[in-house]
Design a protein around this motif. Structure first.
Motif: not given
Ligand SMILES: Cc1cc2nc3c(=O)[nH]c(=O)nc-3n(C[C@H](O)[C@H](O)[C@H](O)COP(=O)(O)O)c2cc1C
Length: 453
Positions: A297-300, A316-321, A350-353
């Motif tokens: 995920p760090e690369y992404g 934030p990985l587990d929130e939306q943009l 409505r995707l999370t990061v």
């Protein structure tokens, strides 16, 4: 849109190191250092040629990509690599990305014309304007030129290189040993270009090639990018997540080309597709999941941050943009159309990061499809028949295996439907794309002047 019933698909093999998936290099069968090994590229080029692809394509930017920790940060310079590939192939077109922002028209016209000669008229130029600040910093600039200014320079750049390529008439070479006349000097003419960005006397020191000059390809989809493509591009690479998005782009580009006085059939639109193929849908999804699990995920986050022009910690990985990222205007100066595509995908679904990273991992915003050969064929044919594509940029998630699977499992069905060639029936890249050899601008003007005299 074309009403012709004999249309056939054009297929371009978009090649990238161990594959387009960001973690492809970690698969057991992959070569993590593939980028820098000529044998890898020769294998891919000969594979694509044996399957009669129209062309292969190399993306590029004069800059490192990422830190090098999680994926290769560099790559060979494409025109140099294509020169080597020209020597081991006979038919396939060879398309290189080169920037108009960080080159000079005379040198680049000469390099492209030289490779076009060496390959017997098989070269294409993917014209890009270079979106990042990091590229600008490699060329003595404190900041990158503005989006509009980059396209303005690209416009004049094209004007100059086209004049240089036509500075030799097709009858310039005489080769008459008896009279001692090597050539006809009236056919080798200065261009005397005096413009805002460039002053170039000419003529070029390389003649026109068998296809006149390299095929002009373009890959920016912003308003300025589309206007530029409509004026110059003979083939257009694009990224679309949905049929509707691809149809809008296709229809708009064809309309703009006609408004620019061109034939809509002579502008070939090629959306990207990353096919992940299995003999059953479950097998394809398992292969996609295997690749997804290898992502870091760090690369992404770094890659997404680069396109959206924000720091990874702002995502934030587990929130939306976050709204400020969606609204941020500076990204529109960089990867304008790609950042818009990603924001549209993330907000409409409505995707999370974290989900966005998973969606981008396979092809950076291109359409990733995991399915059976029949499902892939259905998508290709639907897009082709419903005004979304004249062909495709085929992007193997892993290479060479992704290209091999496409050739062995998808191409036979396309051929059975009469949608793809069995053999090459021409020798130049323009022949493969069904495009005419361009008329010489100077010769055309001279002929007009003779008629009106
Ligand atoms: C298939 C494809 C390949 C691309 N390859 C490159 C590339 O190699 N180098 C590059 O700088 N931009 C590349 N781009 C991005 C665009 O050319 C462009 O730089 C960016 O999207 C900004 O232009 P735009 O705002 O007009 O879209 C590519 C785009 C697509 C769809």
């Amino acid at each position: 849109m074309s009403n012709r019933t004999d249309r056939r698909l054009h297929l371009n093999a978009f090649l990238m190191e161990a594959g387009h998936h960001e973690a492809a290099w970690r698969l057991p069968q992959s070569n993590p250092n593939a980028d820098f090994e000529l044998a890898h590229w020769i294998k891919l080029a000969t594979l694509a040629e044996s399957a009669k692809f129209d062309s292969l394509f190399l993306a590029d930017g004069p800059v490192t990509q990422g830190t090098g920790e999680f994926r290769s940060p560099g790559q060979l310079e494409p025109l140099t690599l294509l020169t080597a590939l020209a020597a081991v192939t006979e038919h396939i077109g060879l398309i290189a990305t080169v920037s108009t922002t960080y080159n000079d028209p005379y040198n680049l016209a000469r390099r492209l014309a030289s490779v076009d000669h060496v390959s017997g008229g098989r070269v294409g130029w993917n014209i890009v304007t270079s979106a990042t600040e990091a590229e600008a910093a490699n060329f003595g600039l404190d900041e990158r030129p503005l989006h509009a200014d980059r396209y303005e320079r690209a416009d004049e750049f094209l004007d100059v290189v086209l004049k240089l390529w036509d500075s030799w008439g097709d009858a310039a070479y005489v080769g008459d040993k008896a009279s001692g006349r090597w050539g006809d000097p009236s056919q080798i003419r200065p261009i005397d270009h005096q413009g805002k960005h460039f002053q170039v006397a000419g003529p070029l020191n390389v003649p026109r090639s068998p296809q006149a000059y390299p095929l002009l390809v373009q890959a920016g989809a912003s308003d300025a990018g589309r206007a530029f493509a409509a004026r110059y591009a003979e083939a257009i690479f694009t990224a679309s997540q949905t049929l509707e998005h691809a149809q809008e782009f296709y229809g708009d580009l064809k309309k703009r080309a006609v408004a620019a006085g061109r034939d809509a059939d002579q502008v070939i639109v090629l959306p990207g597709i990353v096919p992940i193929i299995g003999s059953t849908e479950a097998e394809a999804k398992a292969l996609a999941a295997e690749l997804d699990d290898l992502r870091i995920p760090e690369y992404g986050l770094l890659a997404l941050g680069k396109v959206l022009e924000v720091e990874p910690k702002e995502l934030p990985l587990d929130e939306q943009l976050p709204q400020h990222v969606i609204d941020r205007p500076t990204a529109r100066e960089g990867f304008k159309s790609r950042s818009e595509l990603i924001i549209e995908m993330a907000t409409s679904e409505r995707l999370t990061v974290r989900q966005v990273l998973s969606r981008l991992g396979g092809g950076r915003g291109h359409n990733v499809v995991a399915g059976t050969p029949e499902q892939i064929v259905d998508i290709l044919v639907t897009w082709f028949e419903q005004g979304a594509a004249d062909g495709f940029n085929v992007m193997g998630a892993a290479l060479p295996s992704g290209l091999e699977a496409f050739i062995e499992q998808v191409l036979p069905e396309l051929r059975a439907r009469g949608l793809f060639r069995e053999e090459y029936d021409g020798s130049t890249l323009r022949d493969h794309y069904g495009l005419p050899r361009p008329q010489n601008l100077f010769d055309a003007t001279a002929a007009r002047n003779r008629r009106s005299a």
